[in-house]
Scaffold this motif. Structure first.
Motif, short mmCIF file in Angstrom:
data_model
loop_
_atom_site.label_atom_id
_atom_site.label_comp_id
_atom_site.label_asym_id
_atom_site.label_seq_id
_atom_site.Cartn_x
_atom_site.Cartn_y
_atom_site.Cartn_z
N GLN A 200 0.85 -1.18 0.00
CA GLN A 200 0.00 0.00 0.00
C GLN A 200 0.88 1.24 0.00
O GLN A 200 2.07 1.18 0.32
N ILE A 206 -0.87 8.95 -0.93
CA ILE A 206 -2.29 9.00 -1.31
C ILE A 206 -2.75 10.46 -1.43
O ILE A 206 -3.48 10.82 -2.36
N GLN A 337 -8.42 3.84 -1.63
CA GLN A 337 -7.93 4.90 -0.74
C GLN A 337 -8.09 6.27 -1.40
O GLN A 337 -8.51 7.24 -0.76
N ASP A 340 -11.79 7.25 -1.49
CA ASP A 340 -12.29 7.64 -0.18
C ASP A 340 -11.90 9.08 0.16
O ASP A 340 -12.67 9.81 0.82
N GLN A 341 -10.71 9.51 -0.25
CA GLN A 341 -10.23 10.85 0.08
C GLN A 341 -10.70 11.90 -0.92
O GLN A 341 -10.73 13.09 -0.61
#
Length: 564
Positions: A200, A206, A337, A340-341
């Motif tokens: 990840q 991210i 990820q 989601d952000q």
């Protein structure tokens, strides 16, 4: 291990390590130099050993089997040119990232190039299409030989099933006598474990990706051939819900109302003047090949400002000549990820694609209201049938492209050999998958591809729910509509390879039920019996017009563009 196996210690260790590293099935082709391998794999009693004579077919069968089981499959052959026949399937497995363990028996090194039978230079013959290769020590009589062999085999298997899986080549030279057997005391080989985890990105990474997305309005995810992946679908649906355009193909195995499906059906309607409105600022791709030449052409002409490519490969893949960022790790996790952000965004780009999708879908249905019998008509009729849940394997050239144009049931899983996109192993690969699949398997294949790989039926492992649909238009139909060949006087003889053969004799030879269809009525009437439960596999040969099929496909794309 109480049953007698080969008395060659090196072979015993190799067989044990195959088992320890997850090999459960071994596809064996006949020979004499590989006798110690045959005796040991068959005698170990922990493998399913399958006998397939044609090495080229055997390797493709193993490819389909490994892709279906998601486990390494071993293939074993004798020395000489036998192993060379593995090469096409290994190239396909290499680019599909499918784990195959290629084991070639060999002559002792001192007899290579000495005018002796089946003695060729075997180390390195697959160098461009394998993750790893090694040649085992000949004698196995010294403890250092056994230690060395254990080390190099453990390394090989780690490359076979590691982060980037793929084929490996183990070359096994052996001296005569070859048929000796013995019973060994229990002294299992030593497996070297490697622990890995899903990779990840950090929170900072991210945030960097999310901020980059927010700088641009038009974001597109482009997907190619994929295994069914619920985590990826969930991540892409989350992105699409926030305004990202997600383009999928039939082979993507991603069905969702949020995605732009039937990619070619939509992209073919985009004129050069409109390309700017449909081109992304940011393109996101995965480490799988995309079929559509149309979308590739647009993206190369209207290059995105940013191109992210998710890959764990060491080499750089820059398909659209615009790559700015390679992202290594677990693509579904990272994309989730990011989704989601990422805050919701303007959906103008998304709405542009959706509007054109609705228009092209309406024109698509209108075109088939009075369409004559042809390849295109056959696929349209098939897509409208209430087919059972099944795997559908597509031959390369026309079948894989025709299937792209239609909507299909969510109960289907789609596969094709798009790693190298060759026609040479379609039958064998589908047969290998059918041997392990929980669902029935249907192969839709063109006549040249089928005839080329008809040896893919030459074994006893075809399940009764295996179905083959051969679209026989008398040659390579794709050359009727791709630019170039159709305008040459060599079309029929050298490009299309025009012929008048049928497949009835092949079906009879290999024990398949046979049905022939020559028009829409026969095809529609024959489908019910073709898919009905049976105690034998079945082959349906669908005869379609070659010249007319090519013309109607060209007209189809013109009709979608409202040019007719």
């Amino acid at each position: 291990m109480s049953k007698p196996i080969s008395d060659k210690p090196i072979v015993k260790a190799l067989v044990e390590l195959c088992h320890l590293h997850g090999v459960e099935q071994v596809v064996i082709s006949p020979g004499s130099r590989n006798a110690p391998l045959i005796i040991s794999f068959a005698g170990y009693e922990k493998f399913e050993c399958l006998s397939i004579v044609d090495e080229r077919s055997a390797a493709y069968f193993a490819l389909g089997l490994a892709r279906e089981t998601k486990k390494p499959v071993a293939i074993v052959c004798t020395s000489g040119t036998a192993g060379l026949n593995y090469a096409p399937a290994l190239a396909e497995a290499y680019y599909q990232q499918v784990p195959l363990v290629v084991i070639t028996a060999d002559r002792p090194k001192e007899w290579i190039n000495q005018a002796d039978g089946q003695a060729i230079e075997q180390p390195g013959i697959f160098n461009n299409f394998i993750r790893h290769q090694c040649t085992l020590p000949l004698s196995g009589g010294h403890k250092d030989d056994e230690w060395y062999m254990n080390r190099i085999l453990n390394e090989a298997f780690q490359k076979c099933t590691g982060t980037i899986p793929g084929p490996i080549h183990i070359n096994v030279p052996m001296r005569e006598p070859l048929y000796g057997k013995t019973v060994y005391s229990d002294s299992p080989a030593r497996k070297i474990e490697v622990l890995t985890g899903d990779s990840q990105l950090s929170a900072d990474a991210i945030s960097l990706l999310t901020n980059e997305l927010m700088r641009y309005e038009r974001v597109m995810v482009l997907t190619g051939a994929l295994h069914h992946d619920p985590a990826l679908k969930q991540a892409l649906e989350a992105l699409a819900a926030k305004g990202v355009v997600v383009l999928t193909e039939t082979l993507s195995n991603l069905n969702s109302e949020r995605f732009i499906q039937n990619m070619d059906r939509v992209v073919s309607t985009i004129s050069e003047d409109e390309q700017l409105f449909f081109s992304p600022d940011i393109l996101i791709t995965l480490d799988v090949p995309v079929l559509s030449k149309m979308v590739k052409k647009i993206l190369r002409q209207r290059k995105p400002h940013i191109h992210w490519h998710f890959t764990n490969q060491t080499y750089v893949t820059d398909t659209y000549q615009s790559l700015t960022r390679m992202i290594k790790g677990n693509a579904p996790v990272i994309l989730q990820q990011v989704a989601d952000q990422m805050p919701p965004r303007e959906k103008r780009f998304h709405d542009t694609w959706n509007k054109r999708t609705l228009q092209s879908t309406e024109r698509h249905h209108q075109y088939f209201e009075k369409l004559a019998w042809s390849d295109l008509k056959m696929f349209n009729l098939l897509s409208r049938q209430p087919l059972p849940a099944m795997q559908i394997h597509l031959g390369n050239s026309t079948p894989v492209r025709y299937a792209q144009l239609f909507s299909w049931s969510d109960s289907h899983q789609w596969y094709a050999n798009r790693g190298t996109s060759g026609i040479d192993g379609c039958v064998s690969t589908a047969a290998g998958a059918a041997h392990a699949a929980q669902l029935p398997v249907l192969l839709i294949v063109g006549d040249l591809s089928f005839l080329y790989d008809s040896n893919g039926l030459w074994h006893k492992y075809l399940p009764p729910n295996f179905r083959v649909m051969v679209v026989n238009n008398g040659g390579g139909g794709i050359f009727r509509f791709i630019p170039g060949p159709a305008e040459t006087e060599e079309l029929e003889q050298f490009f299309e390879a025009n012929h008048s053969h049928d497949c009835r004799g092949i079906a009879d030879t290999f024990g398949l039920d046979y049905t022939a269809c020559h028009n829409e009525e026969e095809f529609t009437a024959g489908l019910e019996n073709f898919f009905a439960p049976s105690n034998k596999p079945a082959l349906m040969e669908v005869f379609t017009p070659n010249v007319e099929s090519g013309k109607l496909l060209k007209k189809y794309f013109k009709f979608l563009r409202n040019e007719l």
